[in-house]
Design a protein around this motif. Structure first.
Motif, mmCIF file in Angstrom:
data_model
loop_
_atom_site.group_PDB
_atom_site.id
_atom_site.type_symbol
_atom_site.label_atom_id
_atom_site.label_comp_id
_atom_site.label_asym_id
_atom_site.label_seq_id
_atom_site.Cartn_x
_atom_site.Cartn_y
_atom_site.Cartn_z
ATOM 1 N N CYS A 70 0.833 -1.215 0.000
ATOM 2 C CA CYS A 70 0.000 0.000 0.000
ATOM 3 C C CYS A 70 0.862 1.258 0.000
ATOM 4 O O CYS A 70 0.569 2.225 -0.718
ATOM 5 C CB CYS A 70 -0.939 0.007 1.208
ATOM 6 N N VAL A 71 1.918 1.263 0.800
ATOM 7 C CA VAL A 71 2.830 2.415 0.856
ATOM 8 C C VAL A 71 3.440 2.657 -0.522
ATOM 9 O O VAL A 71 3.479 3.793 -1.019
ATOM 10 C CB VAL A 71 3.937 2.184 1.901
ATOM 11 N N GLU A 72 3.938 1.599 -1.152
ATOM 12 C CA GLU A 72 4.557 1.737 -2.471
ATOM 13 C C GLU A 72 3.543 2.229 -3.501
ATOM 14 O O GLU A 72 3.853 3.083 -4.339
ATOM 15 C CB GLU A 72 5.150 0.398 -2.907
ATOM 16 N N ASN A 73 2.331 1.698 -3.432
ATOM 17 C CA ASN A 73 1.289 2.098 -4.364
ATOM 18 C C ASN A 73 0.943 3.574 -4.213
ATOM 19 O O ASN A 73 0.872 4.320 -5.199
ATOM 20 C CB ASN A 73 0.053 1.225 -4.139
ATOM 21 N N VAL A 74 0.738 4.008 -2.976
ATOM 22 C CA VAL A 74 0.368 5.402 -2.718
ATOM 23 C C VAL A 74 1.490 6.353 -3.122
ATOM 24 O O VAL A 74 1.247 7.374 -3.774
ATOM 25 C CB VAL A 74 -0.001 5.603 -1.229
ATOM 26 N N ASN A 75 2.732 6.020 -2.769
ATOM 27 C CA ASN A 75 3.861 6.889 -3.140
ATOM 28 C C ASN A 75 4.015 7.000 -4.645
ATOM 29 O O ASN A 75 4.264 8.082 -5.190
ATOM 30 C CB ASN A 75 5.160 6.363 -2.520
ATOM 31 N N SER A 76 3.864 5.876 -5.324
ATOM 32 C CA SER A 76 4.003 5.865 -6.784
ATOM 33 C C SER A 76 2.919 6.710 -7.438
ATOM 34 O O SER A 76 3.214 7.552 -8.308
ATOM 35 C CB SER A 76 3.926 4.419 -7.289
ATOM 36 N N ILE A 77 1.676 6.516 -7.028
ATOM 37 C CA ILE A 77 0.572 7.273 -7.622
ATOM 38 C C ILE A 77 0.666 8.749 -7.253
ATOM 39 O O ILE A 77 0.435 9.628 -8.091
ATOM 40 C CB ILE A 77 -0.787 6.678 -7.190
ATOM 41 N N TRP A 78 1.027 9.034 -5.993
ATOM 42 C CA TRP A 78 1.152 10.442 -5.565
ATOM 43 C C TRP A 78 2.162 11.172 -6.436
ATOM 44 O O TRP A 78 1.912 12.285 -6.902
ATOM 45 C CB TRP A 78 1.580 10.506 -4.103
ATOM 46 N N ASN A 79 3.316 10.546 -6.676
ATOM 47 C CA ASN A 79 4.366 11.190 -7.471
ATOM 48 C C ASN A 79 3.901 11.480 -8.889
ATOM 49 O O ASN A 79 4.208 12.539 -9.451
ATOM 50 C CB ASN A 79 5.624 10.310 -7.508
ATOM 51 N N THR A 80 3.145 10.564 -9.491
ATOM 52 C CA THR A 80 2.681 10.803 -10.859
ATOM 53 C C THR A 80 1.500 11.771 -10.906
ATOM 54 O O THR A 80 1.335 12.506 -11.875
ATOM 55 C CB THR A 80 2.294 9.477 -11.551
ATOM 56 N N LEU A 81 0.687 11.792 -9.848
ATOM 57 C CA LEU A 81 -0.432 12.732 -9.803
ATOM 58 C C LEU A 81 0.039 14.170 -9.618
ATOM 59 O O LEU A 81 -0.642 15.109 -10.034
ATOM 60 C CB LEU A 81 -1.393 12.376 -8.667
ATOM 61 N N THR A 82 1.169 14.359 -8.973
ATOM 62 C CA THR A 82 1.671 15.711 -8.700
ATOM 63 C C THR A 82 2.742 16.145 -9.717
ATOM 64 O O THR A 82 3.365 17.179 -9.544
ATOM 65 C CB THR A 82 2.246 15.783 -7.277
ATOM 66 N N THR A 83 2.945 15.332 -10.751
ATOM 67 C CA THR A 83 3.919 15.663 -11.794
ATOM 68 C C THR A 83 3.183 15.845 -13.116
ATOM 69 O O THR A 83 2.447 14.957 -13.551
ATOM 70 C CB THR A 83 4.971 14.544 -11.958
ATOM 71 N N GLU A 84 3.373 16.990 -13.738
ATOM 72 C CA GLU A 84 2.676 17.237 -15.003
ATOM 73 C C GLU A 84 3.253 16.363 -16.111
ATOM 74 O O GLU A 84 4.463 16.137 -16.182
ATOM 75 C CB GLU A 84 2.805 18.714 -15.396
ATOM 76 N N TYR A 85 2.367 15.862 -16.955
ATOM 77 C CA TYR A 85 2.797 15.075 -18.106
ATOM 78 C C TYR A 85 3.104 16.031 -19.250
ATOM 79 O O TYR A 85 2.206 16.673 -19.799
ATOM 80 C CB TYR A 85 1.704 14.094 -18.514
ATOM 81 N N VAL A 86 4.382 16.150 -19.595
ATOM 82 C CA VAL A 86 4.805 17.066 -20.654
ATOM 83 C C VAL A 86 5.097 16.250 -21.918
ATOM 84 O O VAL A 86 5.997 15.401 -21.919
ATOM 85 C CB VAL A 86 6.060 17.877 -20.238
ATOM 86 N N ARG A 87 4.339 16.520 -22.957
ATOM 87 C CA ARG A 87 4.534 15.812 -24.207
ATOM 88 C C ARG A 87 5.732 16.365 -24.959
ATOM 89 O O ARG A 87 6.101 17.506 -24.778
ATOM 90 C CB ARG A 87 3.270 15.914 -25.074
ATOM 91 N N LYS A 88 6.295 15.550 -25.824
ATOM 92 C CA LYS A 88 7.484 15.938 -26.579
ATOM 93 C C LYS A 88 7.212 17.196 -27.400
ATOM 94 O O LYS A 88 6.212 17.296 -28.114
ATOM 95 C CB LYS A 88 7.902 14.787 -27.510
#
Length: 363
Positions: free
Chosen positions: A324-342
């Motif tokens: 659960c810790v790994e799942n939450v940390n992984s999702i949190w990091n991607t949710l708070t990072t903008e997806y920048v396209r090439k």
């Protein structure tokens, strides 16, 4: 299992007397781990291991230390000794204002406990929160069948909610091929299920950087994920995974708002057994909630008793929690990072990370 910079190894009194303790301490110390010792005493077996110890943990509830001058002087001596040999002292069980004031007076290096957790966040005022758009959004998404048009209307009249929703849906977690700038489109992309799951993210004000609030939100998600996993092992559990998730999410509400949790839950259409668990800790669901809190406190005796009561295999608890810790940390990091396209520039730059600039960003 854990990297040296991710964990501090705690040595309790029962381990200190073990003849294998010293070689193990030296082994892990050489590997780069930090060691903490609890219930320190001025005796040879403790003094003999100090070279390998980084932290000394002090129990602030021992004999009501803030009222007992003899106990207080004993702690003062330990702190003075620790400072002399460059060790840090952690006061734990700081669960009341009196204990907090005593720990501050003793000038410990770190504080840990419920009182600290409850005072780190500036709580929202009752009227401001209960009449605000975010609370109305919470009520709407908690319904068995939320009205998507009503959800859109609530978000659209609040610049902060709009900003955070669009930042959320344009995050690396969703990695959309095209940027979304429409509230309705963002809601369709998320779906009610994921909006309900991540609704607390919309309370994360972008114009106020608060590490304490960020950790509290992550704790909400961790409790929610842990609860939803635990119900899979409870035979005849009266709540679904989604309801367990909501229980975990709402469990931190009293840290955020200056309102009794009973009053908040009266307005939110939760399953009555979830409400009873959060307020009174009763029933099977109450035991699941208490198990989550016991695991956070590392109260292994209570964890074992509650696990056996619920039929959750004790040997699986650690792995479930770590996953659960790994799942939450992984999702949190991607949710708070903008997806920048090439070939594109970031839409949500640090300079514009403020609700006042919402119109400029969307334009």
């Amino acid at each position: 299992m854990f990297e040296p910079d991710k964990v501090v190894i705690q040595i309790d009194d029962n381990m200190v007397v073990n003849p294998l303790a010293k070689p193990f301490l030296k082994k892990y110390r050489r590997a780069g781990y930090q060691i903490a010792v609890s219930d320190f005493q001025f005796s040879l077996r403790y003094l003999d291991m100090l070279d390998d110890v980084s932290y000394i943990r002090l129990d602030m509830q021992r004999k009501e230390i803030y009222e007992n001058e003899r106990e207080k002087n004993s702690i003062k001596n330990i702190i003075a000794m620790a400072r002399g040999i460059h060790k840090k002292c952690i006061a734990f069980n700081v669960d009341s204002k009196e204990i907090y004031q005593c720990a501050v007076e003793l000038e410990v290096d770190y504080l840990e406990g419920n009182y600290i957790a409850r005072t780190l966040i500036t709580k929202a005022d009752r009227v401001t929160f209960m009449e605000g758009n975010f609370f109305q959004l919470l009520v709407e998404v908690s319904k068995p069948e939320p009205d998507i048009s009503q959800v859109e209307q609530i978000i659209s009249r609040d610049a902060g909610l709009t900003f955070t929703l669009l930042k959320l849906v344009n995050s690396a977690y969703f990695a959309l091929r095209r940027r979304t700038s429409s509230i309705r489109q963002a809601l369709v992309t998320l779906g009610i299920g994921q909006l309900r799951q991540w609704v607390y993210m919309l309370s994360f004000r972008q114009d106020v950087r608060s590490p304490a609030l960020e950790e509290l939100l992550k704790l909400s998600f961790l409790r929610a994920k842990f609860a939803s996993e635990l119900v899979n092992y409870v035979k005849g559990c009266p709540i679904t995974n989604n309801e367990a998730y909501m229980m975990g999410m709402f469990s931190t509400m009293d840290y955020m708002v200056d309102v009794p949790i009973e009053e908040i839950l009266e307005k939110i259409p939760l399953n009555p057994v979830v409400e009873e668990a959060l307020v009174l800790g009763k029933g099977v669901v109450g035991s699941i909630y208490k198990l989550i809190l016991a695991y956070e406190r590392a109260d292994w005796k209570e964890c074992k008793a509650l696990s056996e009561e619920l039929g959750v295999p004790t040997y699986l608890l650690a792995q479930i929690y770590i996953d659960c810790v790994e799942n939450v940390n992984s999702i949190w990091n991607t949710l708070t990072t903008e997806y920048v396209r090439k070939g594109e520039k970031p839409l949500f730059s640090e300079k514009l990370d403020n609700t006042e600039h919402l119109e400029d960003i969307l334009r």
